[in-house]
Write a protein that holds these residues in place. Structure first.
Motif, PDB file in Angstrom:
ATOM      1  N   ARG A   6      52.796  51.385 -27.508  1.00  0.00           N
ATOM      2  CA  ARG A   6      52.201  51.477 -28.845  1.00  0.00           C
ATOM      3  C   ARG A   6      51.023  52.442 -28.840  1.00  0.00           C
ATOM      4  O   ARG A   6      50.878  53.248 -29.755  1.00  0.00           O
ATOM      5  CB  ARG A   6      51.755  50.091 -29.320  1.00  0.00           C
ATOM      6  N   ARG A  86      55.294  51.095 -34.850  1.00  0.00           N
ATOM      7  CA  ARG A  86      56.402  50.172 -35.137  1.00  0.00           C
ATOM      8  C   ARG A  86      57.565  50.385 -34.174  1.00  0.00           C
ATOM      9  O   ARG A  86      58.212  49.431 -33.747  1.00  0.00           O
ATOM     10  CB  ARG A  86      56.874  50.365 -36.578  1.00  0.00           C
ATOM     11  N   MET A  89      56.462  48.581 -30.938  1.00  0.00           N
ATOM     12  CA  MET A  89      55.931  47.211 -30.931  1.00  0.00           C
ATOM     13  C   MET A  89      57.021  46.188 -30.600  1.00  0.00           C
ATOM     14  O   MET A  89      58.210  46.451 -30.797  1.00  0.00           O
ATOM     15  CB  MET A  89      55.291  46.881 -32.283  1.00  0.00           C
ATOM     16  N   GLU A  92      58.977  40.652 -32.343  1.00  0.00           N
ATOM     17  CA  GLU A  92      58.426  39.450 -32.973  1.00  0.00           C
ATOM     18  C   GLU A  92      57.075  39.688 -33.657  1.00  0.00           C
ATOM     19  O   GLU A  92      56.585  38.822 -34.375  1.00  0.00           O
ATOM     20  CB  GLU A  92      58.297  38.307 -31.946  1.00  0.00           C
ATOM     21  N   GLU A  93      56.472  40.842 -33.473  1.00  0.00           N
ATOM     22  CA  GLU A  93      55.185  41.120 -34.109  1.00  0.00           C
ATOM     23  C   GLU A  93      55.373  41.256 -35.615  1.00  0.00           C
ATOM     24  O   GLU A  93      56.263  41.946 -36.090  1.00  0.00           O
ATOM     25  CB  GLU A  93      54.566  42.397 -33.535  1.00  0.00           C
ATOM     26  N   LYS A  94      54.506  40.592 -36.359  1.00  0.00           N
ATOM     27  CA  LYS A  94      54.601  40.593 -37.823  1.00  0.00           C
ATOM     28  C   LYS A  94      53.360  41.249 -38.428  1.00  0.00           C
ATOM     29  O   LYS A  94      52.287  41.220 -37.841  1.00  0.00           O
ATOM     30  CB  LYS A  94      54.704  39.160 -38.364  1.00  0.00           C
ATOM     31  N   SER A  96      52.320  44.214 -38.882  1.00  0.00           N
ATOM     32  CA  SER A  96      51.636  45.324 -38.204  1.00  0.00           C
ATOM     33  C   SER A  96      51.259  46.439 -39.170  1.00  0.00           C
ATOM     34  O   SER A  96      50.370  47.238 -38.888  1.00  0.00           O
ATOM     35  CB  SER A  96      52.513  45.893 -37.094  1.00  0.00           C
ATOM     36  N   LYS A 145      46.125  40.493 -41.552  1.00  0.00           N
ATOM     37  CA  LYS A 145      47.240  40.329 -40.608  1.00  0.00           C
ATOM     38  C   LYS A 145      47.031  39.070 -39.764  1.00  0.00           C
ATOM     39  O   LYS A 145      47.950  38.261 -39.601  1.00  0.00           O
ATOM     40  CB  LYS A 145      47.329  41.557 -39.698  1.00  0.00           C
ATOM     41  N   TYR A 146      45.818  38.891 -39.254  1.00  0.00           N
ATOM     42  CA  TYR A 146      45.501  37.725 -38.432  1.00  0.00           C
ATOM     43  C   TYR A 146      45.653  36.437 -39.242  1.00  0.00           C
ATOM     44  O   TYR A 146      46.253  35.476 -38.774  1.00  0.00           O
ATOM     45  CB  TYR A 146      44.075  37.852 -37.879  1.00  0.00           C
ATOM     46  N   SER A 149      49.345  35.720 -39.912  1.00  0.00           N
ATOM     47  CA  SER A 149      50.008  35.318 -38.661  1.00  0.00           C
ATOM     48  C   SER A 149      49.640  33.888 -38.299  1.00  0.00           C
ATOM     49  O   SER A 149      50.495  33.103 -37.867  1.00  0.00           O
ATOM     50  CB  SER A 149      49.622  36.267 -37.527  1.00  0.00           C
TER      51      SER A 149
END
Length: 155
Positions: A6, A86, A89, A92-94, A96, A145-146, A149
């Protein structure tokens, strides 16, 4: 197709939008981003404005800029960064995209208000003020984002 981290993807696109796409074999997207960056850069006189800004000649930077062309730049630039990120990454990362999107919003607003803003009797101008606006944009994007999540993890 080259696999990259990334950080590597983002750093190549900071150097020039579209580079990480080209390096990973996404040639059509990479060429499109390079061409768009070139068109916006040349038509807005952005390199000349950057040079004047770094020389402390903010009024000259403002005079040479074509704001109508330059206002496209933040969205394309940050989309290129996000797209490179993207591709590298974890699946499973949401969410971003949020820091990149809010960064683009804030940089665009910083560009629009740059002719009128003075901070501590210093006029940062159309290059440095948008760069400063990137910081709160990224921070807000990371906080959202945090939060999203965490909300999904707790459900």
């Amino acid at each position: 197709m080259k696999k990259m981290s990334r950080l590597e993807a983002v750093l190549w696109n900071i150097a020039f939008p579209g580079f990480s796409q080209l390096l990973t074999g996404h040639y059509l997207k990479g060429v499109l981003l390079v061409v768009l960056e070139f068109l916006m850069n040349v038509n807005s006189n952005f390199n000349q404005a950057i040079m004047y800004s770094f020389l402390g000649e903010i009024e000259k930077a403002e005079a040479v800029l074509n704001y109508q062309w330059l206002m496209f730049y933040p969205c394309v630039y940050l989309f290129s960064l996000w797209d490179g990120y993207r591709m590298a990454m974890p699946k499973e990362e949401k969410y971003s995209f949020l820091p990149f999107v809010f960064g683009a919003y804030f940089v665009t607003v910083g560009l629009m208000v740059s002719p009128k803003v003075t901070i501590f009797q210093t006029h940062p101008g159309p290059v440095f003020l948008p760069m400063m606006f990137l910081i709160p944009g990224l921070l807000i994007g990371f906080v959202i984002k945090y939060s999203l999540s965490r909300k999904i993890q707790n459900e």
